[in-house]
Enzyme design. Structure first.
Site, PDB file in Angstrom:
ATOM      1  N   ASN A  12     -24.528 -10.234  12.199  1.00  0.00           N
ATOM      2  CA  ASN A  12     -24.118 -10.005  13.339  1.00  0.00           C
ATOM      3  C   ASN A  12     -22.853 -11.088  13.674  1.00  0.00           C
ATOM      4  O   ASN A  12     -23.084 -12.104  14.204  1.00  0.00           O
ATOM      5  CB  ASN A  12     -25.029 -10.205  14.490  1.00  0.00           C
ATOM      6  CG  ASN A  12     -24.618  -9.939  16.193  1.00  0.00           C
ATOM      7  OD1 ASN A  12     -23.409  -9.402  15.963  1.00  0.00           O
ATOM      8  ND2 ASN A  12     -25.499 -10.297  17.007  1.00  0.00           N
ATOM      9  N   LYS A  14     -20.678 -10.768  15.942  1.00  0.00           N
ATOM     10  CA  LYS A  14     -20.497 -11.119  17.468  1.00  0.00           C
ATOM     11  C   LYS A  14     -18.907 -10.856  17.805  1.00  0.00           C
ATOM     12  O   LYS A  14     -18.355  -9.917  16.797  1.00  0.00           O
ATOM     13  CB  LYS A  14     -21.032 -12.239  17.918  1.00  0.00           C
ATOM     14  CG  LYS A  14     -22.501 -12.519  17.352  1.00  0.00           C
ATOM     15  CD  LYS A  14     -23.098 -13.849  18.233  1.00  0.00           C
ATOM     16  CE  LYS A  14     -24.730 -13.671  17.869  1.00  0.00           C
ATOM     17  NZ  LYS A  14     -25.186 -14.942  18.531  1.00  0.00           N
ATOM     18  N   HIS A  98     -29.534  -6.753  22.087  1.00  0.00           N
ATOM     19  CA  HIS A  98     -29.267  -7.960  21.634  1.00  0.00           C
ATOM     20  C   HIS A  98     -29.403  -8.809  23.284  1.00  0.00           C
ATOM     21  O   HIS A  98     -29.216  -8.391  24.202  1.00  0.00           O
ATOM     22  CB  HIS A  98     -27.807  -8.514  21.110  1.00  0.00           C
ATOM     23  CG  HIS A  98     -27.719  -9.733  20.581  1.00  0.00           C
ATOM     24  ND1 HIS A  98     -27.529 -10.754  21.365  1.00  0.00           N
ATOM     25  CD2 HIS A  98     -28.130 -10.348  19.351  1.00  0.00           C
ATOM     26  CE1 HIS A  98     -27.423 -11.958  20.679  1.00  0.00           C
ATOM     27  NE2 HIS A  98     -27.733 -11.510  19.339  1.00  0.00           N
ATOM     28  N   GLU A 100     -27.619 -11.223  24.199  1.00  0.00           N
ATOM     29  CA  GLU A 100     -26.508 -11.359  25.082  1.00  0.00           C
ATOM     30  C   GLU A 100     -26.045 -10.207  25.856  1.00  0.00           C
ATOM     31  O   GLU A 100     -25.462 -10.549  26.690  1.00  0.00           O
ATOM     32  CB  GLU A 100     -25.363 -11.817  23.956  1.00  0.00           C
ATOM     33  CG  GLU A 100     -25.625 -13.032  23.490  1.00  0.00           C
ATOM     34  CD  GLU A 100     -25.086 -13.452  21.845  1.00  0.00           C
ATOM     35  OE1 GLU A 100     -24.309 -12.675  21.532  1.00  0.00           O
ATOM     36  OE2 GLU A 100     -25.370 -14.334  21.415  1.00  0.00           O
ATOM     37  N   GLU A 169     -35.708 -12.332  17.995  1.00  0.00           N
ATOM     38  CA  GLU A 169     -34.717 -13.346  18.506  1.00  0.00           C
ATOM     39  C   GLU A 169     -35.038 -14.155  19.763  1.00  0.00           C
ATOM     40  O   GLU A 169     -34.500 -13.720  20.891  1.00  0.00           O
ATOM     41  CB  GLU A 169     -33.503 -12.782  18.607  1.00  0.00           C
ATOM     42  CG  GLU A 169     -32.961 -11.976  17.378  1.00  0.00           C
ATOM     43  CD  GLU A 169     -31.126 -11.950  17.441  1.00  0.00           C
ATOM     44  OE1 GLU A 169     -30.669 -12.214  16.167  1.00  0.00           O
ATOM     45  OE2 GLU A 169     -30.650 -11.597  18.260  1.00  0.00           O
ATOM     46  N   GLY A 175     -27.846 -19.786  18.323  1.00  0.00           N
ATOM     47  CA  GLY A 175     -26.603 -20.600  18.331  1.00  0.00           C
ATOM     48  C   GLY A 175     -27.059 -21.864  18.974  1.00  0.00           C
ATOM     49  O   GLY A 175     -26.101 -22.914  19.249  1.00  0.00           O
ATOM     50  N   SER A 214     -30.664 -19.122  14.822  1.00  0.00           N
ATOM     51  CA  SER A 214     -30.270 -20.068  13.941  1.00  0.00           C
ATOM     52  C   SER A 214     -30.931 -20.176  12.626  1.00  0.00           C
ATOM     53  O   SER A 214     -31.241 -21.108  12.254  1.00  0.00           O
ATOM     54  CB  SER A 214     -30.687 -21.571  14.582  1.00  0.00           C
ATOM     55  OG  SER A 214     -29.958 -21.689  15.993  1.00  0.00           O
TER      56      SER A 214
HETATM   57  P1  13P Z   1     -27.309 -17.508  15.412  1.00  0.00           P
HETATM   58  O1  13P Z   1     -27.857 -17.350  14.053  1.00  0.00           O
HETATM   59  O2  13P Z   1     -25.786 -18.005  15.645  1.00  0.00           O
HETATM   60  O3  13P Z   1     -27.998 -18.278  16.312  1.00  0.00           O
HETATM   61  O4  13P Z   1     -27.163 -16.083  16.127  1.00  0.00           O
HETATM   62  C1  13P Z   1     -28.346 -15.478  16.065  1.00  0.00           C
HETATM   63  C2  13P Z   1     -28.073 -13.869  16.765  1.00  0.00           C
HETATM   64  O5  13P Z   1     -27.819 -13.885  17.765  1.00  0.00           O
HETATM   65  C3  13P Z   1     -28.070 -12.626  15.946  1.00  0.00           C
HETATM   66  O6  13P Z   1     -27.954 -11.831  16.273  1.00  0.00           O
END
Ligand code: 13P
Length: 257
Positions: A12, A14, A98, A100, A169, A175, A214
């Site tokens: 992803n 982003k 997601h 976010e 997740e 992150g 992560s």
């Molecule tokens: P990270 O791997 O940067 O923690 O992000 C995970 C994520 O949100 C994947 O969709």
């Protein structure tokens, strides 16, 4: 592991690599694919790079995902992208729900379920994300929250005969460099699979449940070795082809055992 549950490693991106740099990254990922024959590879670039990345990956065993969609097929929805448009751009997959999107853009469970239905109607495979916040985890509500999010789209995926992936997740792991341990991930993944099994045994055995939060080259092997972890949804580490390849390599080595 059933054949439908081949390891799936999805990146992803982003809001990164939306132009020429995205095409370069897609090309670098595509170059990894021949050494990863046991793993399905998916990349999710920003909308602006989707068609170019899909073109770059054509015939190279890397498939492309959107990061979101609007549930309508077309209409007066300024700034939105529909499932048929993702198909036109060369996508086979879409990430939905997601954290976010849920947290920063107010997406509720029912809206996510509409998006899942729209994706499946168009022939996209959704990767639907679920996961608890830190407060919910420390309050002992992880399974309650994850099952509420899952129940919202469970009927939709049970009715469709098409494959779906679910990504667990934990929001506190995204992150942050704090990943769930393999045992913590396995507990939630097993609960998700039990839920799916409550609808149908076939749904439970065909649905890939990915871990995200992560995931890095140094923790991927242990996470991917957990019984109900069928792959990873990778954020930060997917922006570097070598790291993404190392994570996919861990999946390949486990699948080769
Ligand atoms: P990270 O791997 O940067 O923690 O992000 C995970 C994520 O949100 C994947 O969709």
């Amino acid at each position: 592991m059933t054949p439908e549950r081949r390891p799936l490693i999805a990146g992803n991106w982003k809001m990164h690599f939306g132009g020429a740099a995205g095409v370069e990254l897609a090309q670098a990922v595509a170059q990894l694919a021949p050494a990863l024959a046991r793993v399905d590879l998916v990349i999710a670039p920003p909308f602006t790079a989707l068609a170019a990345c899909a073109h770059e990956c054509e015939g190279r065993r890397v498939q492309v995902a959107g990061q979101n969609l609007h549930p309508g097929d077309a209409g007066a929805f300024t700034g939105e992208i529909s499932a048929p448009m993702l198909i036109d751009a060369g996508c086979r997959w879409v990430i939905l729900g997601h954290s976010e999107r849920r947290q920063l853009f107010g997406e509720a469970d029912a809206f996510v379920a509409e998006k899942v239905a729209s994706a499946l109607r168009a022939g996209l495979t959704p990767i639907v994300c679920v996961g608890e916040t830190l407060d919910e985890r420390t309050g002992g509500r992880t399974l309650e929250v994850v099952s509420r999010q899952l129940v919202a789209f469970l009927d939709v995926i049970a009715a469709a005969q098409a494959p779906v992936a679910i990504a667990y997740e934990p929001v506190w792991a995204i992150g942050t460099d704090k990943n769930a341990g393999p045992a913590e991930a396995q507990e939630v993944h097993a609960a998700i699979r039990r839920h799916l099994g409550g609808k149908s045994a076939a749904l439970a055995s065909r649905t890939r449940i990915l871990y995200g939060g992560s995931v890095k080259p140094d923790n991927a092997r242990d996470l991917l070795a957990a019984t109900d972890v069928d792959g990873a949804l990778v954020g930060g580490a997917s922006l570097d082809a070598a790291s993404f390849g190392a994570i996919a390599g861990a999946a390949e080595a486990l699948a080769a055992r």
